[in-house]
Structure formats: C-alpha cells, structure tokens
Write an enzyme that holds these catalytic residues in place. Structure first.
Site, mmCIF file in Angstrom:
data_model
loop_
_atom_site.group_PDB
_atom_site.id
_atom_site.type_symbol
_atom_site.label_atom_id
_atom_site.label_comp_id
_atom_site.label_asym_id
_atom_site.label_seq_id
_atom_site.Cartn_x
_atom_site.Cartn_y
_atom_site.Cartn_z
ATOM 1 N N GLY A 10 0.812 -1.216 0.000
ATOM 2 C CA GLY A 10 0.000 0.000 0.000
ATOM 3 C C GLY A 10 0.847 1.269 0.000
ATOM 4 C CE1 TYR A 11 1.671 7.974 -0.848
ATOM 5 C CE2 TYR A 11 0.007 8.457 0.816
ATOM 6 C CZ TYR A 11 1.045 8.872 -0.003
ATOM 7 O OH TYR A 11 1.428 10.186 0.031
ATOM 8 C CB SER A 125 -6.204 8.020 11.760
ATOM 9 O OG SER A 125 -6.743 9.207 11.226
ATOM 10 C CB ALA A 126 -5.093 13.147 13.196
ATOM 11 C CE1 TYR A 150 -9.331 4.572 8.293
ATOM 12 C CE2 TYR A 150 -9.840 6.839 8.884
ATOM 13 C CZ TYR A 150 -8.916 5.862 8.613
ATOM 14 O OH TYR A 150 -7.581 6.152 8.673
ATOM 15 C CE LYS A 154 -7.020 3.272 10.876
ATOM 16 N NZ LYS A 154 -6.088 2.187 10.497
ATOM 17 C CE1 TYR A 178 0.960 6.153 10.959
ATOM 18 C CE2 TYR A 178 -0.578 5.581 9.206
ATOM 19 C CZ TYR A 178 0.434 5.232 10.073
ATOM 20 O OH TYR A 178 0.917 3.950 10.039
ATOM 21 C CG PHE A 179 -1.814 15.006 12.129
ATOM 22 C CD1 PHE A 179 -1.255 14.216 13.145
ATOM 23 C CD2 PHE A 179 -2.793 15.909 12.487
ATOM 24 C CE1 PHE A 179 -1.655 14.351 14.472
ATOM 25 C CE2 PHE A 179 -3.198 16.058 13.811
ATOM 26 C CZ PHE A 179 -2.629 15.284 14.800
ATOM 27 N NE ARG A 293 -14.613 15.630 2.653
ATOM 28 C CZ ARG A 293 -13.388 15.182 2.393
ATOM 29 N NH1 ARG A 293 -13.124 14.627 1.203
ATOM 30 N NH2 ARG A 293 -12.412 15.291 3.274
ATOM 31 N N GLY A 295 -19.174 16.114 7.661
ATOM 32 C CA GLY A 295 -18.245 15.424 8.560
ATOM 33 C C GLY A 295 -16.882 16.074 8.681
ATOM 34 C CG ASP A 296 -14.389 17.592 5.521
ATOM 35 O OD1 ASP A 296 -14.077 16.420 5.820
ATOM 36 O OD2 ASP A 296 -14.258 18.059 4.372
HETATM 37 N N1 UFG Z 1 -10.855 18.817 0.439
HETATM 38 C C1 UFG Z 1 -11.210 19.638 -0.611
HETATM 39 N N2 UFG Z 1 -11.387 19.053 -1.840
HETATM 40 C C2 UFG Z 1 -11.234 17.718 -2.058
HETATM 41 C C3 UFG Z 1 -10.875 16.897 -0.961
HETATM 42 C C4 UFG Z 1 -10.691 17.486 0.266
HETATM 43 O O1 UFG Z 1 -11.383 20.850 -0.456
HETATM 44 O O2 UFG Z 1 -11.410 17.278 -3.195
HETATM 45 C C5 UFG Z 1 -10.563 19.451 1.737
HETATM 46 C C6 UFG Z 1 -11.332 18.881 2.909
HETATM 47 O O3 UFG Z 1 -12.547 19.551 3.080
HETATM 48 C C7 UFG Z 1 -10.329 19.121 4.051
HETATM 49 C C8 UFG Z 1 -8.963 18.984 3.381
HETATM 50 O O4 UFG Z 1 -9.206 19.205 2.003
HETATM 51 O O5 UFG Z 1 -10.445 20.446 4.524
HETATM 52 C C9 UFG Z 1 -8.316 17.624 3.557
HETATM 53 O O6 UFG Z 1 -9.227 16.606 3.155
HETATM 54 P P1 UFG Z 1 -8.751 15.087 2.907
HETATM 55 O O7 UFG Z 1 -9.943 14.333 2.421
HETATM 56 O O8 UFG Z 1 -7.530 15.072 2.056
HETATM 57 O O9 UFG Z 1 -8.296 14.617 4.349
HETATM 58 P P2 UFG Z 1 -9.111 14.577 5.728
HETATM 59 O O10 UFG Z 1 -8.401 15.507 6.648
HETATM 60 O O11 UFG Z 1 -10.544 14.753 5.539
HETATM 61 O O12 UFG Z 1 -8.907 13.058 6.169
HETATM 62 C C10 UFG Z 1 -7.644 12.473 6.184
HETATM 63 C C11 UFG Z 1 -7.765 10.992 5.857
HETATM 64 C C12 UFG Z 1 -8.444 10.259 6.949
HETATM 65 C C13 UFG Z 1 -7.805 10.532 8.247
HETATM 66 C C14 UFG Z 1 -7.690 12.012 8.496
HETATM 67 C C15 UFG Z 1 -6.886 12.260 9.739
HETATM 68 O O13 UFG Z 1 -8.501 10.808 4.676
HETATM 69 O O14 UFG Z 1 -8.307 8.881 6.701
HETATM 70 O O15 UFG Z 1 -7.039 12.651 7.414
HETATM 71 O O16 UFG Z 1 -7.040 13.558 10.176
HETATM 72 F F1 UFG Z 1 -8.506 9.968 9.228
#
Ligand code: UFG
Length: 339
Positions: A10-11, A125-126, A150, A154, A178-179, A293, A295-296
């Site tokens: 994996g990555y 994960s964070a 998910y 964790k 992880y962040f 989005r 849940g963010d």
């Molecule tokens: N975002 C966008 N456009 C996109 C995708 C994301 O604007 O196409 C924004 C999101 O709203 C957020 C930021 O970019 O503000 C980061 O989003 P990601 O989906 O890249 O990452 P997340 O922080 O949501 O989640 C990631 C991993 C999870 C993990 C988490 C830990 O996907 O598995 O970090 O904090 F749990």
C-alpha cells in the site's frame, strides 16, 4: 530478526518498507492487493536493489496468517497497515469496515500471541481526535471522538491494544496517529494510487493537474480559518515512513504501550495546498468552490513534541517538497500502477 509489514504494497506500507531496509532491518511484506498493485513489488526492487520476501495474505484469514508466521519464524515485530481507509465508504458499509479492520488486527495479534511475537506498531489516525479538544492536538487530547465508522475502527483498535498491553507486560505497542500523509518517494517510482475518483485533496489535485478533472474541488470557503478553507497538517509520506522506523527502535527499548502523533505541527489550508501544487506542476488549476463536505472539521494539526522528544523524530520535508514529489509521481505514472 525481521519486521512483518502488513499492507506492505500500500501507499504508506511501501514507503515504510524502503525506510526500514535503509535503516538495516529485514522486512517480510504481506498484502492481498485489495487496494494495491503487485507492480509495487517490481518498483521496490528497482528502488532498493533487493528481492524483498513477500507473502500474499489476507489478514482476516486466520489460516493464511498462521501460515505466514509459521513460514517466517524470523518475524519479531509487526507494523500493521492492512486496513480499509475510505471515510465515506465506511459510512455506507460499516460492517465491512469493522469486520475487516478490527477482524484483521485481531487475527494478526492472535497469531503474534501464538508465535511469541511481542512488538507491534499500529497505523492509527488523527481522526481519533474527532473535533479536537485542543489545536494543535497532543496525545493527551481525548481520542474517542471519531465521526465515522472508519475512525471508530481506529479508536476501538487503540482500546484493544491498551487492554492487551495491560494483560501482557511483555507486549510493546506503538500507536502512531497520522495526520495527512501526501507526497511520494523522490524517485517517482512509488506513490499514492487511489481507486476511482480520489476522496482526498492531494490525489485529486494531482489528477486535475494531469487533466483528469477540469478543476479542483474546494469543499467550503466559510470555515473560521484565515482564508475560509479547511486547514490540515500534511506530512510527507517518507517522513511518516521514517516515523515508523523510529517507533520500531523504541519498541526495542521494551517501552510497553506508547502513543505518538506523526505530523509536522504546521497547518496548511486547501488554498495554500493548491497554490503549492501549482508551483510544483507549473500550471494554473481551476478552483470549483463547493459547499462544506459533511463530517469535515475546520482545522486540525499536530503537536509533534512527544515524537521529537521520545523518538528523536522530526518531519523534514516542506509542503513544496511534498507537492513536487507528488507531481513527479503523478506525471511519470498518470494512471498509477495501471498500464
Ligand atoms: N478537500 C477539498 N477538496 C477535495 C478533498 C478534500 O477541499 O477534493 C478538503 C477537505 O474539506 C479538508 C482537506 O481538504 O479540509 C483535507 O481533506 P482530505 O480528504 O484530504 O483529508 P481529511 O483531513 O478529511 O482526512 C484524512 C484521511 C483520513 C484521516 C484524516 C486524519 O482521509 O483517513 O485525514 O485527520 F482519518
């Protein structure tokens, strides 16, 4: 003595395998290629110049896991990456996530118990901080705040490991939170290769830059952050991989249960990441402003002090490096590992 890396193709697993070998460890890789490609093995051979022992194995299959440990008695530590990781999918298929992520970890831990293996590094994960109690989040923040299945897998696995360590004083477990891992190996031979349309910001931006998407989605510009977009702690996957090497060294000190954030301590907004990527690829990227989005959270970044003080680990790469290496990988492999 060798380290078993589950999810090794994996990555994060593939990058960690390289850093373990660089640090002088022997590695046994296991993967079932559910979300990875056998091509990774060829690429790792080019990068490391070594044939790395590999076992095709589903970590949820008790017999396969037993055979893996029985055929590699040299394993004395496990780094457990193998898991599902898509937040949105976990909301749609919670049972699959609990079964695969928790079932897989239990299966590996049971086999470790049978074979007397006492050292375990866990991919957390964070996301366990949910809406964080404090920002930057440190390891003493409440870590039971997941907002999706998910994330709960964790949180629950962290609990399982805590209980296991209480029951067995010989166990050494490093929980690594992880962040946001991004970037790729500087060679451009391995990197992130998501299935379908990427959910995460960086792979989507990288695909937009090679023309697979007409614009970059920006989920929300009305957050209480300096430019209104979400802020995260992006960490180069090679730095993250090196954090695992530091954790494995810590286990050798018979540390019992330890928990570390792996992040840079610096937050970047969505707009800042897009700008850094534009510099890396030399192109202007169209922004498609969308609602938030579900849940963010607005913002989260790490307090990485504990990892620095106790592991001697500090992230080295800058956001510019992360974007340059992600672009190097994406431009050399426009379809990832697919032909
Ligand atoms: N975002 C966008 N456009 C996109 C995708 C994301 O604007 O196409 C924004 C999101 O709203 C957020 C930021 O970019 O503000 C980061 O989003 P990601 O989906 O890249 O990452 P997340 O922080 O949501 O989640 C990631 C991993 C999870 C993990 C988490 C830990 O996907 O598995 O970090 O904090 F749990």
């Amino acid at each position: 003595m060798a380290i078993l890396v589950t999810g090794g193709a994996g990555y994060i697993g593939s990058h960690t395998t390289i850093e373990l070998l660089n640090a002088g460890y022997d590695v046994v890789m296991a993967d079932n290629f559910y979300n990875s490609s056998p091509e990774v093995l060829n690429r790792l051979k080019i990068i490391t110049g070594r044939e790395i022992p590999f076992v095709k194995c589903d970590v949820c299959d008790e017999q396969q896991v037993e055979n893996l440990f029985a055929s590699h008695p040299e394993i004395d530590a496990v780094i457990h990456f193998a898991a599902y990781k898509a937040v949105g999918e976990s909301v749609e298929k919670p049972l699959d996530y609990y079964q695969n992520n928790i079932g897989g970890a239990l299966c590996v831990l049971q086999a470790m118990k049978r074979h007397g293996v006492k050292n375990f590094v866990f991919s957390s994960s964070a996301t366990v901080y949910g809406e964080p109690e404090r920002i930057p989040s440190d390891e003493s923040c409440a870590a039971n705040g997941a907002t999706n299945p998910y994330g709960w897998t964790k949180v629950m696995q962290e609990q399982i490991l805590t209980d296991l360590c209480k029951s067995d004083p010989e166990m050494n477990v490093a929980i690594l939170r992880y962040f946001n891992p991004i970037g790729a190996h500087p060679s451009g031979l391995i990197g992130e290769d998501p299935n379908g349309v990427p959910n995460n910001l960086l792979p989507y931006v990288a695909q937009a830059a090679i023309g697979k998407h007409p614009s970059v989605r920006v989920y929300g510009t009305d957050y209480p952050t300096p430019d209104g977009t979400g802020v995260r702690d992006y960490i180069h996957v090679v730095d993250l991989a090196r954090g695992h090497v530091a954790a494995v060294k810590k286990l050798a000190e018979k540390c019992g249960l330890v928990v570390y954030n792996l992040g840079t301590g610096v937050g970047y907004s969505v707009f800042q990441v897009i700008e850094a990527f534009e510099k890396a690829c030399g192109k202007k990227l169209e922004r498609n402003i969308l609602p938030r989005r579900a849940g963010d959270i607005a913002e989260n970044y790490a307090n990485p002090t504990k990892a620095r003080e106790e592991l001697g680990w500090v992230a080295q790469y800058t956001i510019e490096d992360m974007c340059a290496h992600a672009w190097n990988w994406q431009s050399k492999n426009p379809n990832g590992y697919k032909e």
